[in-house]
Design a protein around this motif. Structure first.
Motif, PDB file in Angstrom:
ATOM      1  N   MET A   1     -10.116 -61.588  22.434  1.00  0.00           N
ATOM      2  CA  MET A   1      -9.949 -62.775  23.267  1.00  0.00           C
ATOM      3  C   MET A   1      -9.573 -64.008  22.441  1.00  0.00           C
ATOM      4  N   GLY A   2      -9.362 -63.840  21.164  1.00  0.00           N
ATOM      5  CA  GLY A   2      -8.980 -64.967  20.317  1.00  0.00           C
ATOM      6  C   GLY A   2     -10.129 -65.628  19.602  1.00  0.00           C
ATOM      7  N   THR A   3     -11.308 -65.578  20.196  1.00  0.00           N
ATOM      8  CA  THR A   3     -12.541 -66.055  19.553  1.00  0.00           C
ATOM      9  C   THR A   3     -13.667 -65.112  19.954  1.00  0.00           C
ATOM     10  N   GLY A   4     -14.776 -65.213  19.242  1.00  0.00           N
ATOM     11  CA  GLY A   4     -15.972 -64.511  19.660  1.00  0.00           C
ATOM     12  C   GLY A   4     -16.673 -65.260  20.778  1.00  0.00           C
ATOM     13  N   PHE A   5     -17.708 -64.641  21.320  1.00  0.00           N
ATOM     14  CA  PHE A   5     -18.539 -65.261  22.362  1.00  0.00           C
ATOM     15  C   PHE A   5     -19.313 -66.438  21.770  1.00  0.00           C
ATOM     16  N   ASP A   6     -19.483 -67.491  22.566  1.00  0.00           N
ATOM     17  CA  ASP A   6     -20.229 -68.693  22.174  1.00  0.00           C
ATOM     18  C   ASP A   6     -19.611 -69.395  20.971  1.00  0.00           C
ATOM     19  N   CYS A   7     -18.310 -69.370  20.884  1.00  0.00           N
ATOM     20  CA  CYS A   7     -17.609 -70.067  19.813  1.00  0.00           C
ATOM     21  C   CYS A   7     -17.438 -71.531  20.213  1.00  0.00           C
ATOM     22  N   PHE A   8     -18.123 -72.430  19.521  1.00  0.00           N
ATOM     23  CA  PHE A   8     -18.043 -73.860  19.838  1.00  0.00           C
ATOM     24  C   PHE A   8     -16.780 -74.425  19.179  1.00  0.00           C
ATOM     25  N   ASP A   9     -15.678 -74.262  19.872  1.00  0.00           N
ATOM     26  CA  ASP A   9     -14.400 -74.708  19.336  1.00  0.00           C
ATOM     27  C   ASP A   9     -13.408 -74.801  20.491  1.00  0.00           C
ATOM     28  N   THR A  10     -12.430 -75.678  20.377  1.00  0.00           N
ATOM     29  CA  THR A  10     -11.446 -75.816  21.452  1.00  0.00           C
ATOM     30  C   THR A  10     -10.598 -74.571  21.615  1.00  0.00           C
ATOM     31  N   LEU A  11     -10.567 -73.699  20.611  1.00  0.00           N
ATOM     32  CA  LEU A  11      -9.845 -72.441  20.776  1.00  0.00           C
ATOM     33  C   LEU A  11     -10.481 -71.553  21.849  1.00  0.00           C
ATOM     34  N   SER A  12     -11.719 -71.847  22.222  1.00  0.00           N
ATOM     35  CA  SER A  12     -12.382 -71.095  23.287  1.00  0.00           C
ATOM     36  C   SER A  12     -11.936 -71.543  24.669  1.00  0.00           C
ATOM     37  N   HIS A  13     -11.224 -72.668  24.761  1.00  0.00           N
ATOM     38  CA  HIS A  13     -10.729 -73.108  26.060  1.00  0.00           C
ATOM     39  C   HIS A  13      -9.802 -72.036  26.633  1.00  0.00           C
ATOM     40  N   THR A  14     -10.038 -71.687  27.861  1.00  0.00           N
ATOM     41  CA  THR A  14      -9.358 -70.533  28.466  1.00  0.00           C
ATOM     42  C   THR A  14      -7.845 -70.579  28.300  1.00  0.00           C
ATOM     43  N   ASP A  15      -7.263 -71.745  28.488  1.00  0.00           N
ATOM     44  CA  ASP A  15      -5.811 -71.865  28.439  1.00  0.00           C
ATOM     45  C   ASP A  15      -5.329 -72.658  27.228  1.00  0.00           C
ATOM     46  N   ASP A  16      -6.074 -72.625  26.136  1.00  0.00           N
ATOM     47  CA  ASP A  16      -5.628 -73.325  24.936  1.00  0.00           C
ATOM     48  C   ASP A  16      -4.240 -72.797  24.538  1.00  0.00           C
ATOM     49  N   PRO A  17      -3.261 -73.686  24.365  1.00  0.00           N
ATOM     50  CA  PRO A  17      -1.884 -73.233  24.104  1.00  0.00           C
ATOM     51  C   PRO A  17      -1.708 -72.508  22.773  1.00  0.00           C
ATOM     52  N   ARG A  18      -2.668 -72.656  21.855  1.00  0.00           N
ATOM     53  CA  ARG A  18      -2.557 -71.949  20.574  1.00  0.00           C
ATOM     54  C   ARG A  18      -2.875 -70.469  20.708  1.00  0.00           C
ATOM     55  N   VAL A  19      -3.524 -70.086  21.794  1.00  0.00           N
ATOM     56  CA  VAL A  19      -3.868 -68.684  22.026  1.00  0.00           C
ATOM     57  C   VAL A  19      -2.747 -68.051  22.827  1.00  0.00           C
ATOM     58  N   GLN A  20      -2.049 -67.118  22.220  1.00  0.00           N
ATOM     59  CA  GLN A  20      -0.875 -66.526  22.849  1.00  0.00           C
ATOM     60  C   GLN A  20      -0.920 -65.000  22.729  1.00  0.00           C
ATOM     61  N   GLY A  21       0.128 -64.353  23.188  1.00  0.00           N
ATOM     62  CA  GLY A  21       0.271 -62.917  23.025  1.00  0.00           C
ATOM     63  C   GLY A  21      -0.818 -62.113  23.714  1.00  0.00           C
ATOM     64  N   VAL A  22      -1.292 -61.077  23.022  1.00  0.00           N
ATOM     65  CA  VAL A  22      -2.290 -60.161  23.585  1.00  0.00           C
ATOM     66  C   VAL A  22      -3.582 -60.893  23.906  1.00  0.00           C
ATOM     67  N   GLN A  23      -3.981 -61.838  23.050  1.00  0.00           N
ATOM     68  CA  GLN A  23      -5.225 -62.564  23.286  1.00  0.00           C
ATOM     69  C   GLN A  23      -5.169 -63.347  24.595  1.00  0.00           C
ATOM     70  N   ARG A  24      -4.077 -64.027  24.828  1.00  0.00           N
ATOM     71  CA  ARG A  24      -3.925 -64.780  26.078  1.00  0.00           C
ATOM     72  C   ARG A  24      -3.868 -63.839  27.279  1.00  0.00           C
ATOM     73  N   ALA A  25      -3.154 -62.720  27.123  1.00  0.00           N
ATOM     74  CA  ALA A  25      -3.055 -61.743  28.209  1.00  0.00           C
ATOM     75  C   ALA A  25      -4.430 -61.182  28.558  1.00  0.00           C
ATOM     76  N   ASN A  26      -5.253 -60.934  27.549  1.00  0.00           N
ATOM     77  CA  ASN A  26      -6.601 -60.419  27.808  1.00  0.00           C
ATOM     78  C   ASN A  26      -7.447 -61.428  28.575  1.00  0.00           C
ATOM     79  N   ARG A  27      -7.333 -62.696  28.209  1.00  0.00           N
ATOM     80  CA  ARG A  27      -8.079 -63.730  28.934  1.00  0.00           C
ATOM     81  C   ARG A  27      -7.641 -63.805  30.392  1.00  0.00           C
ATOM     82  N   GLN A  28      -6.352 -63.749  30.603  1.00  0.00           N
ATOM     83  CA  GLN A  28      -5.846 -63.844  31.966  1.00  0.00           C
ATOM     84  C   GLN A  28      -6.201 -62.604  32.787  1.00  0.00           C
ATOM     85  N   PHE A  29      -6.235 -61.460  32.128  1.00  0.00           N
ATOM     86  CA  PHE A  29      -6.623 -60.222  32.814  1.00  0.00           C
ATOM     87  C   PHE A  29      -8.072 -60.305  33.284  1.00  0.00           C
TER      88      PHE A  29
END
Length: 268
Positions: A195-223
């Motif tokens: 998912m791009g980060t682990g669970f309980d990651c206190f970071d903006t990368l944990s934001h569901t639609d953070d634009p830096r998260v792309q590819g498979v990681q973003r697809a997994n979040r959307q799934f």
């Protein structure tokens, strides 16, 4: 000595004995509160959903088991549990399973998080869970709050696991910590999809639609988001793992019964 004085002496001795006994007797234990009948253990509704209850273990941002978690059991309102079951049935057909990290959360656990956040000297888990966030900002940045929707019983912290599921290795305190946003093969091993980060990651990368998260990681979040939305859950922008069933049966009630099988004993 008269009979009257003897009787008075016996009565006085008896009263003194009763006083000593009362003082030395342990206070009666106050019974723990139980969950309302609307709450159930998720396993009684769907035993196929994987449970990895993090807060009963030391592998969390505090670094120790959290107050109020007695057994590794996911407890939810019945409607939320049934909705997860519906989502799980569809996901199983596609080769995936849901996995929950946290479900109902007692208010006493939330209080523990608040007390921990105020102790700026305790940063034993910083390297993994909040490597880029100054601990003094946890309240201001809303990573920690005095109330949690989890205490109302219809929120879950959840992810996806590709089947067949491999076991997640146990966490061993003292092992070197790795930032929660490191590449999946470097951070703490988890059998979930990336998912791009682990669970309980206190970071903006944990934001569901953070634009830096792309590819498979973003697809997994959307799934994950799509599967849960179809079952009646609503996510939040700040955490890809957090979802709440709507409408909530207890939208304004914050419960404090312990996370234990006895809290929902007999509930179906």
């Amino acid at each position: 000595m008269t009979i009257r004085s003897t009787v008075r002496g016996v009565l006085a001795a008896a009263a003194a004995l009763l006083a000593v006994t009362a003082a030395s007797s342990p206070a009666r234990a106050v019974p723990e509160p139980k969950a309302p009948a609307e709450f159930v253990a998720l396993a009684t509704v769907d035993p196929t959903i994987i449970q990895e209850m993090r807060y009963i273990t030391p592998h969390n941002f505090v670094g120790r088991p959290i107050d109020g978690y007695r057994q590794p059991v996911c407890i939810l309102t019945r409607h939320a549990a049934q909705a997860l079951h519906r989502a799980q049935l569809k996901l199983l057909r596609e080769g995936y399973s849901l996995k929950v990290y946290d479900c109902y959360r007692p208010q006493r656990a939330v209080d523990t998080f608040v007390d921990w956040a105020k102790d700026l000297d305790d940063q034993r888990m910083k390297t993994e869970f909040y490597p880029l966030v100054d601990k003094s900002r946890l309240f201001e940045d809303v990573y920690i709050a005095a109330k949690s929707g989890h205490s109302r019983g219809s929120s879950v912290d959840i992810t996806l696991v590709r089947l067949p599921a491999r076991p997640t290795p146990p966490y061993r305190p003292g092992r070197p910590l790795v930032p929660c946003f490191a590449p999946k093969d470097q951070r703490f091993p988890d059998n979930s999809v990336d998912m791009g980060t682990g669970f309980d990651c206190f970071d903006t990368l944990s934001h569901t639609d953070d634009p830096r998260v792309q590819g498979v990681q973003r697809a997994n979040r959307q799934f994950l988001k799509g599967a849960l939305q179809a079952a009646g859950f609503v996510g939040i922008p700040q955490e890809w793992w957090h979802f709440t069933y709507q409408p909530e049966p207890f939208p304004e009630t914050y419960f404090d019964f312990p996370v234990a099988w006895r809290s929902v004993a007999g509930h179906r």
